[in-house]
Design a protein around this motif. Structure first.
Motif, PDB file in Angstrom:
ATOM      1  N   UNK A  48      39.887  35.922  37.125  1.00 30.03           N
ATOM      2  CA  UNK A  48      38.941  36.995  36.781  1.00 30.03           C
ATOM      3  C   UNK A  48      37.496  36.686  37.159  1.00 30.03           C
ATOM      4  N   UNK A  49      37.139  35.399  37.210  1.00 26.00           N
ATOM      5  CA  UNK A  49      35.751  35.032  37.547  1.00 26.00           C
ATOM      6  C   UNK A  49      35.774  33.644  38.156  1.00 26.00           C
ATOM      7  N   UNK A  70      42.315  35.372  23.570  1.00 27.29           N
ATOM      8  CA  UNK A  70      42.750  36.766  23.388  1.00 27.29           C
ATOM      9  C   UNK A  70      41.557  37.691  23.149  1.00 27.29           C
ATOM     10  N   UNK A  73      35.155  37.371  25.479  1.00 25.52           N
ATOM     11  CA  UNK A  73      34.011  38.215  25.854  1.00 25.52           C
ATOM     12  C   UNK A  73      34.439  39.668  26.062  1.00 25.52           C
ATOM     13  N   UNK A  74      35.225  40.161  25.123  1.00 23.92           N
ATOM     14  CA  UNK A  74      35.623  41.562  25.165  1.00 23.92           C
ATOM     15  C   UNK A  74      36.869  41.845  25.976  1.00 23.92           C
ATOM     16  N   UNK A  75      37.504  40.801  26.493  1.00 22.21           N
ATOM     17  CA  UNK A  75      38.699  40.995  27.312  1.00 22.21           C
ATOM     18  C   UNK A  75      39.812  40.090  26.812  1.00 22.21           C
ATOM     19  N   UNK A  76      41.040  40.573  26.887  1.00 22.23           N
ATOM     20  CA  UNK A  76      42.186  39.738  26.541  1.00 22.23           C
ATOM     21  C   UNK A  76      42.530  38.868  27.748  1.00 22.23           C
ATOM     22  N   UNK A  77      42.286  37.565  27.608  1.00 24.93           N
ATOM     23  CA  UNK A  77      42.568  36.631  28.705  1.00 24.93           C
ATOM     24  C   UNK A  77      43.593  35.598  28.267  1.00 24.93           C
ATOM     25  N   UNK A  78      44.492  36.008  27.351  1.00 22.59           N
ATOM     26  CA  UNK A  78      45.403  35.031  26.762  1.00 22.59           C
ATOM     27  C   UNK A  78      46.346  34.412  27.796  1.00 22.59           C
TER      28      UNK A  78
ATOM     29  N   UNK B  54      39.018  51.999  24.557  1.00 26.09           N
ATOM     30  CA  UNK B  54      37.803  51.387  25.102  1.00 26.09           C
ATOM     31  C   UNK B  54      37.317  52.118  26.358  1.00 26.09           C
ATOM     32  N   UNK B  72      37.058  44.013  39.340  1.00 25.96           N
ATOM     33  CA  UNK B  72      36.980  43.722  37.908  1.00 25.96           C
ATOM     34  C   UNK B  72      35.763  44.428  37.309  1.00 25.96           C
ATOM     35  N   UNK B  74      33.954  43.954  34.763  1.00 32.80           N
ATOM     36  CA  UNK B  74      32.855  43.143  34.240  1.00 32.80           C
ATOM     37  C   UNK B  74      32.326  42.135  35.247  1.00 32.80           C
ATOM     38  N   UNK B  75      33.218  41.485  35.969  1.00 35.49           N
ATOM     39  CA  UNK B  75      32.770  40.372  36.818  1.00 35.49           C
ATOM     40  C   UNK B  75      32.609  40.749  38.284  1.00 35.49           C
ATOM     41  N   UNK B  77      34.781  40.817  40.428  1.00 35.48           N
ATOM     42  CA  UNK B  77      35.701  40.085  41.303  1.00 35.48           C
ATOM     43  C   UNK B  77      36.694  41.052  41.947  1.00 35.48           C
ATOM     44  N   UNK B 103      47.903  41.189  28.540  1.00 45.01           N
ATOM     45  CA  UNK B 103      46.443  41.297  28.549  1.00 45.01           C
ATOM     46  C   UNK B 103      45.978  42.742  28.751  1.00 45.01           C
ATOM     47  N   UNK B 107      43.906  45.529  26.639  1.00 45.15           N
ATOM     48  CA  UNK B 107      42.551  45.957  27.019  1.00 45.15           C
ATOM     49  C   UNK B 107      42.468  47.459  27.291  1.00 45.15           C
TER      50      UNK B 107
END
Lengths: 161, 129
Positions: A48-49, A70, A73-78, B54, B72, B74-75, B77, B103, B107
């Motif tokens: 993601x980054x 989970x 920063x506002x995102x589910x990255x589990x 959201x 993405x 936010x990022x 990407x 995920x 979201x």
């Protein structure tokens, strides 16, 4: 007096040392990127980054970040429990070796060293951070093209339009 | 009766069988085995465009077509296309697929997706040519 003087001196020395600690003890590690890489860390974070170098935060920060994926920063990255553990171990092992403060921010951009480097001298206009090509202070690669390899060298900075 | 297998016949058989084999997807088969029902590409497409609490949908990052390179939210990407017709790596690794459903359903929709929804969604992705 004979007893007090050495005590006083010691206290003074400690006080002056901590007052002089660079960035109030919130300093990134040296090196920020270890020679040893980790395939899981590289693949999952970079999903993601940019995969941030472990030395940008202290171990306590990485533990917090990795235990709340989970709500990242506002995102589910589990991640799976096994992957979470492997990546946490890697980040903690190579976390900043120059961070002495007890503060453990979640965001790299909240560390004193980051703020000092990017905001203190007003070198970068606030509008620059809002450019679509930059988007956020967390987007290291916008200006530091070698950031993903741990290269934040001043001479290779290029601020995009 | 004496049937002879000649090379042209075999090639003809392969030409028919190969596209059939290529359209089968092991992950979709897994969902099928679980639900015993049928999946709908149309329902999958609807899910793709559903905006959740959201104000996010799949298309917010993956664009209006799963064939496009996404971005993405936010990022910034770049996100590789999701349709297997343009990106064959998609929907080939079960762990990856489950990781991203977990995920992104959370979201975009604020909840987990059911197996029926996952089957519909994969059916839609496989139908995008």
């Amino acid at each position: 007096m004979r007893l007090i003087t050495p005590l006083l001196l010691a206290a003074l020395a400690t006080a002056s040392l901590s007052a002089c600690a660079k960035y109030n003890g919130e300093d990134r590690g040296k090196p920020v990127m270890p020679a040893q890489s980790n395939a899981k860390w590289a693949a999952e974070c970079a999903g993601c980054h940019m995969a941030y170098p472990p030395g940008l935060l202290p171990a306590a920060s990485w533990e917090k970040v990795m235990s709340s994926l989970d709500k990242h920063f506002g995102t589910d990255a589990s991640l799976s429990a096994a992957d979470t553990k492997e990546i946490t171990d890697y980040l903690v092992k190579y976390a900043s070796n120059r961070w002495t403060a007890s503060a453990a921010p979640l965001r790299i951009t909240d560390g004193q060293w980051f703020k000092a480097k990017h905001y203190d001298k007003n070198e970068i206009a606030p509008a620059v951070w809002k450019r679509e090509s930059v988007k956020s202070p967390g987007n290291c690669m916008a200006c530091h093209s070698g950031a993903d390899k741990g290269n934040f060298d001043e001479n290779s900075i290029k601020i995009p339009q | 009766m004496n049937i002879q297998f000649r090379a042209p016949h075999l090639l003809a058989c392969l030409a028919i069988a190969l596209p059939l084999a290529a359209s089968a997807n092991a992950i979709l088969d897994g969902y099928q085995a679980e639900t015993k029902g049928t999946f709908s590409a149309a329902a999958g497409e609807k899910l793709y465009n559903t905006v959740g609490p959201k104000q996010l949908s799949c298309s917010s990052c993956h664009t209006s077509s799963p064939k496009n390179v996404g971005k993405h939210a936010k990022t910034n990407k770049a996100i590789d296309p999701m349709a297997p017709s343009v990106n064959p790596k998609r929907f080939s690794d079960s762990a990856q697929v489950e990781k991203w459903f977990k995920r992104n359903c959370n979201d975009a929709l604020g909840r987990v997706c059911t197996t029926q929804e996952k089957g519909d969604f994969v059916s839609y992705m496989l139908s995008v040519k």
